[in-house]
Design a protein around this motif. Structure first.
Motif, PDB file in Angstrom:
ATOM      1  N   ASP A 280       7.936  -5.017 -46.104  1.00  0.00           N
ATOM      2  CA  ASP A 280       8.046  -4.324 -44.827  1.00  0.00           C
ATOM      3  C   ASP A 280       7.227  -3.035 -44.826  1.00  0.00           C
ATOM      4  N   VAL A 281       7.236  -2.335 -45.966  1.00  0.00           N
ATOM      5  CA  VAL A 281       6.474  -1.092 -46.060  1.00  0.00           C
ATOM      6  C   VAL A 281       4.981  -1.386 -45.902  1.00  0.00           C
ATOM      7  N   GLY A 282       4.515  -2.448 -46.531  1.00  0.00           N
ATOM      8  CA  GLY A 282       3.108  -2.821 -46.402  1.00  0.00           C
ATOM      9  C   GLY A 282       2.726  -3.129 -44.968  1.00  0.00           C
ATOM     10  N   ARG A 283       3.581  -3.867 -44.277  1.00  0.00           N
ATOM     11  CA  ARG A 283       3.312  -4.177 -42.865  1.00  0.00           C
ATOM     12  C   ARG A 283       3.300  -2.895 -42.028  1.00  0.00           C
ATOM     13  N   ALA A 284       4.250  -1.998 -42.309  1.00  0.00           N
ATOM     14  CA  ALA A 284       4.300  -0.742 -41.565  1.00  0.00           C
ATOM     15  C   ALA A 284       3.052   0.105 -41.849  1.00  0.00           C
TER      16      ALA A 284
ATOM     17  N   VAL B 258      -4.808  17.030 -43.743  1.00  0.00           N
ATOM     18  CA  VAL B 258      -4.003  16.119 -44.558  1.00  0.00           C
ATOM     19  C   VAL B 258      -2.525  16.311 -44.224  1.00  0.00           C
ATOM     20  N   LYS B 259      -2.079  17.555 -44.169  1.00  0.00           N
ATOM     21  CA  LYS B 259      -0.672  17.840 -43.896  1.00  0.00           C
ATOM     22  C   LYS B 259      -0.244  17.355 -42.518  1.00  0.00           C
ATOM     23  N   SER B 260      -1.067  17.616 -41.510  1.00  0.00           N
ATOM     24  CA  SER B 260      -0.673  17.203 -40.160  1.00  0.00           C
ATOM     25  C   SER B 260      -0.708  15.686 -40.012  1.00  0.00           C
ATOM     26  N   ARG B 261      -1.699  15.034 -40.604  1.00  0.00           N
ATOM     27  CA  ARG B 261      -1.750  13.567 -40.533  1.00  0.00           C
ATOM     28  C   ARG B 261      -0.586  12.941 -41.296  1.00  0.00           C
ATOM     29  N   LEU B 262      -0.215  13.541 -42.407  1.00  0.00           N
ATOM     30  CA  LEU B 262       0.914  13.022 -43.176  1.00  0.00           C
ATOM     31  C   LEU B 262       2.203  13.138 -42.367  1.00  0.00           C
ATOM     32  N   ARG B 263       2.371  14.234 -41.671  1.00  0.00           N
ATOM     33  CA  ARG B 263       3.564  14.425 -40.832  1.00  0.00           C
ATOM     34  C   ARG B 263       3.615  13.362 -39.731  1.00  0.00           C
ATOM     35  N   VAL B 264       2.495  13.113 -39.071  1.00  0.00           N
ATOM     36  CA  VAL B 264       2.435  12.093 -38.018  1.00  0.00           C
ATOM     37  C   VAL B 264       2.699  10.712 -38.614  1.00  0.00           C
ATOM     38  N   ALA B 265       2.092  10.429 -39.762  1.00  0.00           N
ATOM     39  CA  ALA B 265       2.269   9.122 -40.405  1.00  0.00           C
ATOM     40  C   ALA B 265       3.726   8.878 -40.778  1.00  0.00           C
ATOM     41  N   LYS B 266       4.407   9.891 -41.284  1.00  0.00           N
ATOM     42  CA  LYS B 266       5.814   9.744 -41.665  1.00  0.00           C
ATOM     43  C   LYS B 266       6.681   9.435 -40.449  1.00  0.00           C
ATOM     44  N   VAL B 267       6.391  10.101 -39.347  1.00  0.00           N
ATOM     45  CA  VAL B 267       7.158   9.833 -38.116  1.00  0.00           C
ATOM     46  C   VAL B 267       6.947   8.382 -37.683  1.00  0.00           C
TER      47      VAL B 267
ATOM     48  N   ARG C  43      15.491  -1.670 -41.196  1.00  0.00           N
ATOM     49  CA  ARG C  43      16.645  -1.381 -42.061  1.00  0.00           C
ATOM     50  C   ARG C  43      17.952  -1.624 -41.338  1.00  0.00           C
ATOM     51  N   ASP C  44      17.982  -1.286 -40.062  1.00  0.00           N
ATOM     52  CA  ASP C  44      19.213  -1.425 -39.274  1.00  0.00           C
ATOM     53  C   ASP C  44      19.388  -2.837 -38.711  1.00  0.00           C
ATOM     54  N   GLY C  45      18.475  -3.729 -39.023  1.00  0.00           N
ATOM     55  CA  GLY C  45      18.582  -5.113 -38.565  1.00  0.00           C
ATOM     56  C   GLY C  45      18.231  -5.318 -37.105  1.00  0.00           C
ATOM     57  N   ARG C  46      17.495  -4.405 -36.518  1.00  0.00           N
ATOM     58  CA  ARG C  46      17.141  -4.536 -35.104  1.00  0.00           C
ATOM     59  C   ARG C  46      15.850  -5.311 -34.896  1.00  0.00           C
TER      60      ARG C  46
ATOM     61  N   GLU D 100       9.745   5.372 -37.567  1.00  0.00           N
ATOM     62  CA  GLU D 100      10.013   4.602 -36.341  1.00  0.00           C
ATOM     63  C   GLU D 100       9.874   3.110 -36.588  1.00  0.00           C
ATOM     64  N   ARG D 101       8.932   2.734 -37.402  1.00  0.00           N
ATOM     65  CA  ARG D 101       8.665   1.317 -37.681  1.00  0.00           C
ATOM     66  C   ARG D 101       9.690   0.724 -38.647  1.00  0.00           C
ATOM     67  N   LEU D 102      10.109   1.513 -39.638  1.00  0.00           N
ATOM     68  CA  LEU D 102      10.975   0.976 -40.694  1.00  0.00           C
ATOM     69  C   LEU D 102      12.468   1.092 -40.393  1.00  0.00           C
ATOM     70  N   LEU D 103      12.899   2.071 -39.650  1.00  0.00           N
ATOM     71  CA  LEU D 103      14.337   2.198 -39.363  1.00  0.00           C
ATOM     72  C   LEU D 103      14.898   1.000 -38.615  1.00  0.00           C
ATOM     73  N   PRO D 104      14.207   0.451 -37.607  1.00  0.00           N
ATOM     74  CA  PRO D 104      14.748  -0.754 -36.963  1.00  0.00           C
ATOM     75  C   PRO D 104      14.866  -1.926 -37.936  1.00  0.00           C
TER      76      PRO D 104
END
Length: 185
Positions: A122-126, A162-171, A181-184, A175-179
């Motif tokens: 899932d991480v790879g797809r995200a 790098v810092k700003s792109r990393l912050r955007v990437a984490k968000v 994990r929650d089975g959505r 968003e992609r991985l929480l659904p």
């Protein structure tokens, strides 16, 4: 020739210049070996991945687009070669026991599993859903373990970027991985 840039060397390698390949190897093999060894404790797999990296460079130097740093391109090849080498290794059994491959006597580590999960799970797809400029930041800082300063130097961009792109990437990854994990999804 030792004053040639890495990009110049790649152009010469694409034209069949073995001396250029040798020089590129001399410039980058040391740090690549060090980083690959941090990812995998098996010296044979690491040495094979490093060798495969420079074989791939010899075969595909003409495909270098001249974008970004050659070192980042080499690292991408190296880590993919290491993951490919790890693919043939045994997994952890359902009880959580490490499985030893009798033919090679190798034990799969948690880090090996992580590399495989990043590529295929899932991480790879995200990660693949991120734009390339965000994905390279995550790969450099999170997966490869570089500091933001090291990533900035390697990628040829300011540390603040790098810092700003990393912050955007984490968000976006959250968003992609929480659904998932929650089975959505």
């Amino acid at each position: 020739m030792s004053t040639s840039t890495d990009s110049d060397l790649l152009r010469r390698i694409a034209a069949g210049d073995e001396a250029a390949l040798r020089l590129l190897y001399e410039r980058h093999a040391g740090w690549l070996l060090l980083r690959l060894n941090r990812r995998c404790g098996n010296a044979e797999l690491v040495a094979g991945a490093l060798q495969d990296t420079f074989v791939a460079v010899w075969q595909s130097a003409g495909r270098w687009r001249g974008e970004g740093e050659v070192a980042a391109w080499l690292w991408g090849i190296s880590v993919r070669r290491l993951v490919s080498a790890l693919r043939g290794r045994p997994a952890i059994d359902p009880l959580g026991e490490e499985i030893v491959d009798a033919a090679t006597d190798l034990v799969q580590s948690a880090e090996d599993e992580l590399l495989l999960g990043v590529e295929y799970g899932d991480v790879g797809r995200a990660l693949r859903s991120l734009p390339p400029e965000l994905r390279e930041i995550v790969q450099a800082t999170v997966i490869d373990g570089l500091t933001t300063k090291e990533a900035a130097s390697l990628l040829g961009i300011p540390q603040g970027t790098v810092k700003s792109r990393l912050r955007v990437a984490k968000v976006r990854l959250r968003e992609r991985l929480l659904p998932i994990r929650d089975g959505r999804i």
